[in-house]
Scaffold this active site. Structure first.
Site, mmCIF file in Angstrom:
data_model
loop_
_atom_site.group_PDB
_atom_site.id
_atom_site.type_symbol
_atom_site.label_atom_id
_atom_site.label_comp_id
_atom_site.label_asym_id
_atom_site.label_seq_id
_atom_site.Cartn_x
_atom_site.Cartn_y
_atom_site.Cartn_z
ATOM 1 N N ASP A 84 0.857 -1.186 0.000
ATOM 2 C CA ASP A 84 0.000 0.000 0.000
ATOM 3 C C ASP A 84 0.892 1.234 0.000
ATOM 4 O OD1 ASP A 84 -2.334 1.748 0.379
ATOM 5 O OD2 ASP A 84 -3.348 -0.092 0.997
ATOM 6 N N HIS A 113 -3.004 2.896 -4.665
ATOM 7 C CA HIS A 113 -2.339 2.513 -3.415
ATOM 8 C C HIS A 113 -0.940 1.975 -3.696
ATOM 9 C CE1 HIS A 113 -5.616 3.398 -0.686
ATOM 10 N NE2 HIS A 113 -6.467 2.743 -1.453
ATOM 11 N N GLU A 152 -9.845 2.575 -5.137
ATOM 12 C CA GLU A 152 -9.416 3.933 -4.834
ATOM 13 C C GLU A 152 -8.216 4.400 -5.655
ATOM 14 O OE1 GLU A 152 -10.915 4.340 -0.258
ATOM 15 O OE2 GLU A 152 -8.968 3.378 -0.526
HETATM 16 C C1 ACM Z 1 -10.892 -0.493 0.754
HETATM 17 O O1 ACM Z 1 -11.365 -0.451 1.894
HETATM 18 N N1 ACM Z 1 -10.273 0.552 0.234
HETATM 19 C C2 ACM Z 1 -11.030 -1.681 -0.074
#
Ligand code: ACM
Ligand code: ZN
Length: 764
Positions: free
Chosen positions: A193, A266, A329
């Protein structure tokens, strides 16, 4: 060991006892997750110091597990027929039957995995001291019974984010032990991440040197402004040897480890190590705060070569069918401004950046499919078109799951509303800092992984569900366990047990029993079982206060004068009429002492309490608090959490609230609060309009801008509106609250509709 020598004595003692016809005390039957069927008979199987096991190679793992479990409890396990493992090909892959009679125990299964689950059940029929090897008794009376059992879902998972905070290999094993004990079969390991890359990739040493470490970490909550950092280097990674060790350990417990390598978003830690993987080529740093970052992988040749190389090493380590590729995201800002990305959109005939994301994921899917693996990704992978064979992990509610299942794709359910164990589990003020939200145990327990929109045929695409633990606010193991337990136990029942056998009160009593096992396993857990739930209810314009608590056989004692309740305080037997502002205190007691925390509720008896209230839009079902009546129940929401029973949340709606006072009343002030947690997509409205209706049909309207509250100490950002010096007589008050609108560029959740959260409307 002393019991060997005293063994003859134990037998003798047994005989003596049975001659006296003393009633036999058997172990309690309280199994989590609840089996499909249990038939208990009167007699018992006596497990003594020399109980024997008969097994064949088919059941190697399960019988070895049982053997070492019994041996750690001091049983000398020999070969023999006391406990027998039997192949039964009629049973499903994970099913088992456990038949305990006076003279033997039979475990039937078609696979070692099924037998392993029988052993986990048997384990829960033994004294908890077996867990620590501290059992000192001479025998155990196991109730004779027949259990037939099989799971509801094939995917029964727990997730863990080790990027935001990292946990030791020993701890990961302990987590896997708990997964297996609860008959879950998947560990979703979120390894990469923005804040740290945690898996050794030999071909890319800078992932270890650079991407695995950040220079500091955000202090406090993301909503606390201005952001402050601790300035301490934080990080580390799991070596490939450690990863192999974890995967092998899990395999011995029938737990599949699914690695998650996030793409295209991420990815800031990886881009910090290799800036050429980003669109700008500029040096970025491993992120030190939480959230969503714009520097994502650029879909260029270097990126695809990098990801394929990374996956090659990952596939060597993880034999799982599924490889999680993230997909959530990923802001498209960089792609919009990147010449390469725009040229690629053109040359591939793509419509926009969403289709470019789909192109990205589909390309990676092809690669993984060519290696015999399947991809699984967060529900954003639906945007711009789902890769042909992808499985969707539905987290932003369940609509992603519905869309995927309706188009014939498998889904795993992890909606934030029921599966995010990083959310608060109690509205108590002393809960450790969490990301937000509110997910109490009962809500997890009540989760039905099958979305109601699906037909019978479509339901088969729902593989199961998973509890997710994101660790932004969870720096240490003890705290992680506190967030995981007991919600993980509830989730085990969601994915394993037949919904017809599910009963929350019964679960709670089994959980109370299970606490002893968690204690001896040294697993920290939240205990809210002895807490009180209090509610104001109104009936015929009169207000009453009601208390409830979960566990049986206890007493609620209360006071109305603000003092702490004690063993002498009034016992609660029926709801308490409320006719003036009151400070209630109550707690759960047994005959000797107070068990849980004191419940405190301040009730402000204002002019709208007990009035009639209507609203044009229902609050969102995840944030419906105690319903719209909760806006005028005399109880203000928490100063630190919007997910409690008093705040109501609306997603994108313009709302209109009508308070009907029933008769013309003189009023002077109206006040309420709007939460303004922009990091969580929540925005106070810019203005509100209030219409006052008088009895003779007259009305007038006022428009008010919202000011930021500064006259109350509150932990979170919230806007207060207080209208004073009204001095009018009104019958009805209508509050028109327009939604803030679309979240602006550059903010969390940009482009989505904003949420509105409103608290008590106090009329005086
Ligand atoms: C997430 O909670 N961004 C998958
Ligand atoms: Zn680019």
């Amino acid at each position: 060991m002393h019991f060997k020598t005293s063994f003859g004595f134990i037998i003798l003692l047994l005989t003596v006892l049975s001659c006296q016809h003393k009633p036999i005390e058997a172990q309690e039957v309280a199994i989590i997750p609840q089996p499909n069927s249990i038939n208990i008979s009167k007699s018992v199987f006596v497990l003594n110091r020399a109980t024997s096991i008969n097994s064949e190679d088919t059941f190697k793992i399960s019988s070895d597990f049982l053997k070492s479990y019994l041996e750690s409890g001091g049983i000398e396990v020999n070969s023999g027929n006391d406990i027998t493992f039997i192949v039964d090909k009629n049973l499903g892959k994970e099913a088992y039957s456990l038949n305990i009679s006076e003279d033997k125990i039979e475990i039937k299964a078609s696979t070692d995995q099924g037998a392993f689950y029988a052993v986990q059940t048997l384990r829960q029929l033994l004294p908890v001291e077996f867990e620590s090897g501290s059992f000192e008794g001479s025998q155990v009376n196991i109730p004779a019974l027949v259990i037939e059992d099989a799971p509801q879902f094939t995917y029964r998972g727990m997730h863990l984010d080790v990027s935001r905070h990292m946990f030791s290999v020993d701890f990961i094993k302990k987590y896997i032990d708990a997964i297996a004990m609860l008959k879950m079969n998947t560990f979703h390991w979120h390894l990469t991440d923005d804040q740290g890359w945690r898996i050794e990739i030999k071909k890319y040493p800078k992932l270890q040197e650079i991407a695995a470490y950040r220079d500091g970490t955000l202090v406090g909550h993301y909503s606390d402004q201005p952001h402050q950092f601790d300035g301490k280097k934080y990080g580390g990674y799991y070596t490939q040897e450690e990863v192999k060790e974890v995967v092998a350990y899990a395999k011995e417990r029938f737990v599949t480890v699914i690695p998650e390598i996030e793409m295209p978003g991420h990815a800031q830690a990886a881009i910090a190590a290799y800036p050429e993987l980003g669109c700008t080529g500029e040096q970025v740093k491993v992120a030190q705060k939480w959230g969503v970052f714009e520097d994502i992988y650029c879909p260029n040749q270097k990126t695809f070569a990098f990801l394929e190389d990374v996956l090659d090493e990952v596939l060597e380590l993880f034999p799982s069918e599924f490889i999680h590729i993230g997909g959530d995201e990923a802001p498209k800002t960089r792609w919009k401004n990147c010449a390469h990305c725009q040229a690629l959109i053109k040359s591939e005939g793509l419509k926009d950046e969403h289709e470019l994301q789909s192109y990205f994921i589909t390309k990676m899917e092809k690669y993984l499919n060519s290696k015999g693996r399947q991809i699984i990704g967060w529900d954003e992978i639906l945007e711009g078109g789902l890769a042909p064979n992808a499985t969707v992990m539905s987290w932003r509610g369940t609509s992603g799951a519905v869309e995927a299942a309706k188009s014939g794709h498998n889904v795993v359910m992890t909606p934030t509303s029921h599966c995010y164990f990083d959310y608060y589990q109690s509205d108590g003020e002393d809960e450790p800092l969490a990301i937000g939200g509110f997910l109490p145990l009962e809500k997890v327990y009540g989760f039905n992984p099958i979305p109601e929109e699906l037909t019978k045929e479509e339901q088969k695409y729902v593989l199961g569900a998973q509890g997710n633990i994101w660790t932004e606010y969870i720096p240490i193991e003890d705290h992680l366990e506190y967030m995981a337990f007991p919600r993980m136990l509830a989730m085990s029942e969601v994915v394993w047990s037949n919904p017809e056998n599910k009963n929350y009160k019964d679960f709670v009593s089994r959980l109370e029993h299970f606490h002893k096992r968690l204690d001896i396993l040294d697993i920290n857990y939240a205990n809210h079982l002895y807490e009180i739930e209090g509610d104001l209810v109104s009936e015929d314009g009169k207000a009453f206060f009601e208390f409830k608590t979960l566990t049986e056989g206890k007493t609620i004692r209360y006071t109305l004068d603000g003092t702490e309740p004690n063993l002498e305080s009034e016992i609660y037997t029926e709801r308490i009429p409320i006719t003036k502002s009151t400070k209630l205190n109550a707690a759960v007691f047994n005959s000797e002492k107070q068990l849980g925390k004191t419940f405190t509720q301040e009730m402000v008896f204002h002019k709208a309490v007990g009035a009639k209230i209507t609203i044009n839009k229902e609050p969102h079902k995840s944030y419906s608090g105690s319903g719209v009546e909760g806006l005028i129940n005399g109880i203000s929401g928490s100063d630190s959490r919007y997910g409690d029973k008093e705040w109501l949340g609306f997603w994108g709606d313009d709302i209109e609230i009508t308070i009907d006072l029933g008769e013309e009343k003189e009023i002077n002030t109206i006040e309420t609060r709007f939460y303004n947690g922009n990091g969580q997509w929540i925005y106070a409205p810019r203005e509100i309009v209030i219409e006052y209706l008088l009895q003779d049909g007259m009305s007038f309207t006022d428009k008010h801008n919202l000011k930021k509250s500064n006259d109350k100490i509150i932990e979170f950002d919230c806007k207060l509106i207080k209208i004073e010096d009204l001095e009018i007589k009104v019958e009805k008050i209508i509050l028109k609250i327009p939604n803030f609108g679309t979240i602006p560029e550059g903010k969390q959740g940009a482009g989505n509709k904003a949420w509105t959260f409103i608290d008590e409307i106090i009329v005086n």
